[in-house]
Design a protein around this motif. Structure first.
Motif, PDB file in Angstrom:
ATOM      1  N   HIS A 156       4.039  10.086 -13.713  1.00 23.16           N
ATOM      2  CA  HIS A 156       3.977   9.881 -12.262  1.00 23.16           C
ATOM      3  C   HIS A 156       2.553   9.487 -11.862  1.00 23.16           C
ATOM      4  O   HIS A 156       1.599   9.758 -12.595  1.00 23.16           O
ATOM      5  N   PHE A 157       2.458   8.916 -10.655  1.00 21.99           N
ATOM      6  CA  PHE A 157       1.166   8.348 -10.230  1.00 21.99           C
ATOM      7  C   PHE A 157       0.767   8.833  -8.842  1.00 21.99           C
ATOM      8  O   PHE A 157       1.609   9.218  -8.029  1.00 21.99           O
ATOM      9  N   GLY A 158      -0.529   8.763  -8.579  1.00 23.75           N
ATOM     10  CA  GLY A 158      -1.036   9.108  -7.258  1.00 23.75           C
ATOM     11  C   GLY A 158      -2.441   8.561  -7.110  1.00 23.75           C
ATOM     12  O   GLY A 158      -2.926   7.788  -7.946  1.00 23.75           O
ATOM     13  N   VAL A 159      -3.078   8.973  -6.032  1.00 23.87           N
ATOM     14  CA  VAL A 159      -4.417   8.462  -5.734  1.00 23.87           C
ATOM     15  C   VAL A 159      -5.317   9.608  -5.322  1.00 23.87           C
ATOM     16  O   VAL A 159      -4.850  10.726  -5.093  1.00 23.87           O
ATOM     17  N   SER A 160      -6.594   9.303  -5.197  1.00 26.88           N
ATOM     18  CA  SER A 160      -7.563  10.309  -4.761  1.00 26.88           C
ATOM     19  C   SER A 160      -8.606   9.612  -3.900  1.00 26.88           C
ATOM     20  O   SER A 160      -9.056   8.509  -4.239  1.00 26.88           O
ATOM     21  N   ASN A 161      -8.955  10.255  -2.801  1.00 25.98           N
ATOM     22  CA  ASN A 161      -9.973   9.736  -1.880  1.00 25.98           C
ATOM     23  C   ASN A 161      -9.584   8.377  -1.289  1.00 25.98           C
ATOM     24  O   ASN A 161     -10.460   7.571  -0.963  1.00 25.98           O
ATOM     25  N   PHE A 162      -8.285   8.129  -1.182  1.00 18.74           N
ATOM     26  CA  PHE A 162      -7.790   6.875  -0.577  1.00 18.74           C
ATOM     27  C   PHE A 162      -7.630   7.065   0.928  1.00 18.74           C
ATOM     28  O   PHE A 162      -7.190   8.120   1.384  1.00 18.74           O
ATOM     29  N   SER A 163      -7.927   6.020   1.694  1.00 20.04           N
ATOM     30  CA  SER A 163      -7.624   6.028   3.123  1.00 20.04           C
ATOM     31  C   SER A 163      -6.131   5.748   3.275  1.00 20.04           C
ATOM     32  O   SER A 163      -5.491   5.204   2.351  1.00 20.04           O
ATOM     33  N   PRO A 164      -5.547   6.068   4.440  1.00 17.21           N
ATOM     34  CA  PRO A 164      -4.121   5.767   4.630  1.00 17.21           C
ATOM     35  C   PRO A 164      -3.798   4.288   4.427  1.00 17.21           C
ATOM     36  O   PRO A 164      -2.767   3.949   3.838  1.00 17.21           O
ATOM     37  N   SER A 165      -4.673   3.388   4.858  1.00 15.41           N
ATOM     38  CA  SER A 165      -4.351   1.958   4.692  1.00 15.41           C
ATOM     39  C   SER A 165      -4.400   1.568   3.213  1.00 15.41           C
ATOM     40  O   SER A 165      -3.610   0.728   2.758  1.00 15.41           O
ATOM     41  N   GLN A 166      -5.287   2.185   2.443  1.00 12.96           N
ATOM     42  CA  GLN A 166      -5.324   1.892   1.006  1.00 12.96           C
ATOM     43  C   GLN A 166      -4.064   2.419   0.315  1.00 12.96           C
ATOM     44  O   GLN A 166      -3.536   1.789  -0.603  1.00 12.96           O
ATOM     45  N   VAL A 167      -3.582   3.585   0.764  1.00 13.55           N
ATOM     46  CA  VAL A 167      -2.332   4.121   0.203  1.00 13.55           C
ATOM     47  C   VAL A 167      -1.201   3.138   0.500  1.00 13.55           C
ATOM     48  O   VAL A 167      -0.416   2.781  -0.391  1.00 13.55           O
ATOM     49  N   ASN A 168      -1.119   2.685   1.750  1.00 15.29           N
ATOM     50  CA  ASN A 168      -0.044   1.750   2.123  1.00 15.29           C
ATOM     51  C   ASN A 168      -0.125   0.465   1.320  1.00 15.29           C
ATOM     52  O   ASN A 168       0.893  -0.070   0.868  1.00 15.29           O
ATOM     53  N   LEU A 169      -1.336  -0.025   1.134  1.00  9.72           N
ATOM     54  CA  LEU A 169      -1.520  -1.272   0.384  1.00  9.72           C
ATOM     55  C   LEU A 169      -0.992  -1.117  -1.049  1.00  9.72           C
ATOM     56  O   LEU A 169      -0.201  -1.941  -1.528  1.00  9.72           O
ATOM     57  N   LEU A 170      -1.421  -0.037  -1.705  1.00 14.16           N
ATOM     58  CA  LEU A 170      -0.990   0.139  -3.091  1.00 14.16           C
ATOM     59  C   LEU A 170       0.509   0.413  -3.159  1.00 14.16           C
ATOM     60  O   LEU A 170       1.209  -0.136  -4.027  1.00 14.16           O
ATOM     61  N   GLN A 171       1.005   1.240  -2.219  1.00 12.58           N
ATOM     62  CA  GLN A 171       2.434   1.567  -2.237  1.00 12.58           C
ATOM     63  C   GLN A 171       3.293   0.318  -2.045  1.00 12.58           C
ATOM     64  O   GLN A 171       4.377   0.200  -2.613  1.00 12.58           O
ATOM     65  N   SER A 172       2.770  -0.636  -1.254  1.00 13.27           N
ATOM     66  CA  SER A 172       3.557  -1.861  -1.015  1.00 13.27           C
ATOM     67  C   SER A 172       3.636  -2.732  -2.267  1.00 13.27           C
ATOM     68  O   SER A 172       4.512  -3.584  -2.386  1.00 13.27           O
ATOM     69  N   ALA A 173       2.727  -2.505  -3.222  1.00 15.09           N
ATOM     70  CA  ALA A 173       2.707  -3.350  -4.421  1.00 15.09           C
ATOM     71  C   ALA A 173       3.452  -2.738  -5.602  1.00 15.09           C
ATOM     72  O   ALA A 173       3.832  -3.445  -6.530  1.00 15.09           O
ATOM     73  N   THR A 174       3.618  -1.404  -5.565  1.00 11.94           N
ATOM     74  CA  THR A 174       4.214  -0.761  -6.744  1.00 11.94           C
ATOM     75  C   THR A 174       5.538  -0.099  -6.412  1.00 11.94           C
ATOM     76  O   THR A 174       5.711   0.453  -5.317  1.00 11.94           O
ATOM     77  N   SER A 175       6.452  -0.121  -7.374  1.00  9.06           N
ATOM     78  CA  SER A 175       7.733   0.571  -7.181  1.00  9.06           C
ATOM     79  C   SER A 175       7.592   2.054  -7.517  1.00  9.06           C
ATOM     80  O   SER A 175       8.508   2.842  -7.281  1.00  9.06           O
ATOM     81  N   GLU A 176       6.443   2.434  -8.092  1.00 10.95           N
ATOM     82  CA  GLU A 176       6.207   3.850  -8.383  1.00 10.95           C
ATOM     83  C   GLU A 176       5.868   4.570  -7.087  1.00 10.95           C
ATOM     84  O   GLU A 176       4.936   4.175  -6.383  1.00 10.95           O
ATOM     85  N   LYS A 177       6.593   5.627  -6.765  1.00 12.04           N
ATOM     86  CA  LYS A 177       6.322   6.390  -5.542  1.00 12.04           C
ATOM     87  C   LYS A 177       5.023   7.181  -5.733  1.00 12.04           C
ATOM     88  O   LYS A 177       4.909   7.977  -6.674  1.00 12.04           O
ATOM     89  N   LEU A 178       4.036   6.938  -4.870  1.00  9.81           N
ATOM     90  CA  LEU A 178       2.772   7.671  -4.988  1.00  9.81           C
ATOM     91  C   LEU A 178       3.020   9.131  -4.605  1.00  9.81           C
ATOM     92  O   LEU A 178       3.499   9.425  -3.509  1.00  9.81           O
ATOM     93  N   ALA A 179       2.697  10.036  -5.523  1.00 10.18           N
ATOM     94  CA  ALA A 179       3.085  11.443  -5.329  1.00 10.18           C
ATOM     95  C   ALA A 179       2.021  12.263  -4.616  1.00 10.18           C
ATOM     96  O   ALA A 179       2.357  13.217  -3.909  1.00 10.18           O
ATOM     97  N   VAL A 180       0.738  11.942  -4.819  1.00  8.86           N
ATOM     98  CA  VAL A 180      -0.310  12.760  -4.199  1.00  8.86           C
ATOM     99  C   VAL A 180      -1.480  11.896  -3.747  1.00  8.86           C
ATOM    100  O   VAL A 180      -1.698  10.788  -4.248  1.00  8.86           O
ATOM    101  N   ASN A 181      -2.211  12.436  -2.760  1.00  8.94           N
ATOM    102  CA  ASN A 181      -3.534  11.908  -2.421  1.00  8.94           C
ATOM    103  C   ASN A 181      -4.482  13.101  -2.471  1.00  8.94           C
ATOM    104  O   ASN A 181      -4.349  14.038  -1.689  1.00  8.94           O
ATOM    105  N   GLN A 182      -5.397  13.085  -3.439  1.00  8.13           N
ATOM    106  CA  GLN A 182      -6.331  14.207  -3.625  1.00  8.13           C
ATOM    107  C   GLN A 182      -7.616  13.896  -2.862  1.00  8.13           C
ATOM    108  O   GLN A 182      -8.296  12.920  -3.174  1.00  8.13           O
ATOM    109  N   VAL A 183      -7.899  14.702  -1.845  1.00  7.40           N
ATOM    110  CA  VAL A 183      -9.049  14.417  -0.977  1.00  7.40           C
ATOM    111  C   VAL A 183      -9.865  15.687  -0.745  1.00  7.40           C
ATOM    112  O   VAL A 183      -9.367  16.795  -0.956  1.00  7.40           O
TER     113      VAL A 183
END
Ligand SMILES: NC(=O)c1ccc[n+]([C@@H]2O[C@H](COP(=O)([O-])OP(=O)(O)OC[C@H]3O[C@@H](n4cnc5c(N)ncnc54)[C@H](OP(=O)(O)O)[C@@H]3O)[C@@H](O)[C@H]2O)c1
Length: 305
Positions: A156-183
């Motif tokens: 599974h995949f996720g991100v860390s220290n991403f802004s909401p717009s960066q999360v949306n950008l990456l989520q729009s490109a990948t079929s993998e559901k982003l599970a966490v944002n570690q901040v």
């Protein structure tokens, strides 16, 4: 230990996650022994989710954890192992190299490979992009995720220290559901409450993991600009609440995070077995909304408008 379902992970995660950034100490044999004791104390206390990064201790934190896994291989299937990559330090690999972020496919693939070797495991349960690379190409990252998954190296995949717009950008490109944002979330740093991060987590079913959760109570948060008078006022409120709830002041800091409906999972970074155990008190405090706001007021130095 209370648990929480994170994304589509195969097993529930303990609500408190154990952070392995400090388990190498000064890299002496004594410090490494202490780090292994801390890992075992966390498992004993019911933590089943361990947070790593390729850069922690220059790789030595993952190596220490990997030795514990080697000594007790039956542990592996009971644990959720998260690691991160994407930060490259100055002078690495060559003298004169600048500090930078790197989400290029070749780099991330090789870093995951290194983490798996050091951790002595076949697969990461969660792999996070550590800090947003200004130059990242979402399509390239999506391909990297797909390849890591296809090869069985990451579940599974996720991100860390991403802004909401960066999360949306990456989520729009990948079929993998982003599970966490570690901040970073603590009394000093409440950006996540105001910049849409926690709103997005709630809306999209992303679990927020909070790093340096007790900064302010026992040490200064990064980039802290609070005055001595501010600090004294905040600590006084922590002490008052600690007395009221019958716990340590720093336990209140965990309770403050846990009350938020986005189900923040604090990452506990202590290497002291007693503290690793005591942190769990926050899960059963019956912490009130009023005290949540009292701490916010102490932090802001003024009542909410
Ligand atoms: N994604 C990111 O960018 C990022 C950045 C930073 C960290 N992280 C993750 O977040 C995890 C947690 O961060 P953190 O280690 O800063 O967590 P933390 O739990 O806020 O802080 C732990 C530190 O506080 C000390 N401490 C705890 N209670 C204390 C007390 N009562 N008095 C004095 N000192 C006390 C601990 O010392 P002892 O060990 O001596 O108890 C340890 O040095 C890390 O391990 C890492 O996994 C992620």
């Amino acid at each position: 230990m209370k648990t929480i379902q994170i994304g589509n992970l195969e097993q529930p995660s303990s609500r408190l996650i154990y952070g392995c950034m400090r388990i190498n100490g000064d890299n002496s044999a004594a410090a490494i022994g202490k780090g292994k004791t801390a890992i075992r104390a966390a498992i004993e206390a019911g933590y089943n989710h361990f947070d790593h990064a390729d850069i922690y201790g220059g790789g030595s934190c993952e190596t220490i954890f990997g030795e514990v896994i080697k000594e007790s291989p039956q542990l592996r299937e009971k644990l959720i192992i998260t690691s991160k990559a994407g930060i490259r330090f100055a002078n690495s690999p060559n003298a004169g190299d600048v500090g930078r972020y790197d989400f290029s496919k070749g780099y991330l693939m090789s870093q995951v490979e290194g983490s798996l070797k050091r951790l002595n495991v076949e697969t990461l349960d969660l792999f996070l992009l550590h800090r947003p690379d200004y130059l990242f190409d979402p399509q390239e990252v999506a391909e990297t995720f797909e390849q890591l998954k296809r090869q069985g190296k990451v579940k599974h995949f996720g991100v860390s220290n991403f802004s909401p717009s960066q999360v949306n950008l990456l989520q729009s490109a990948t079929s993998e559901k982003l599970a966490v944002n570690q901040v970073e979330i603590n009394i000093h740093n409440i950006n996540a409450f105001n910049n849409g991060t926690l709103d997005q987590c709630l809306q999209q079913g992303i679990t927020p993991m909070a790093w340096c959760p007790i900064a302010t109570v026992v040490y200064q948060a990064w980039g802290n600009t609070f005055s001595a008078a501010d600090e004294a006022r905040i600590l006084q409120e922590f002490s008052r609440q600690a007395e009221h709830y019958g716990c340590q002041p720093w336990v209140i800091a965990f309770a403050w995070l846990l009350l938020h409906p986005a189900t923040i999972c604090p990452i506990v970074g202590s290497t002291t077995p007693e503290r690793i155990q005591q942190a769990k008190a926050a899960l059963s405090l019956n912490y009130s909304r009023e005290d949540w706001y009292r701490l916010l007021e102490a932090r802001n130095g003024m009542p909410v408008p």
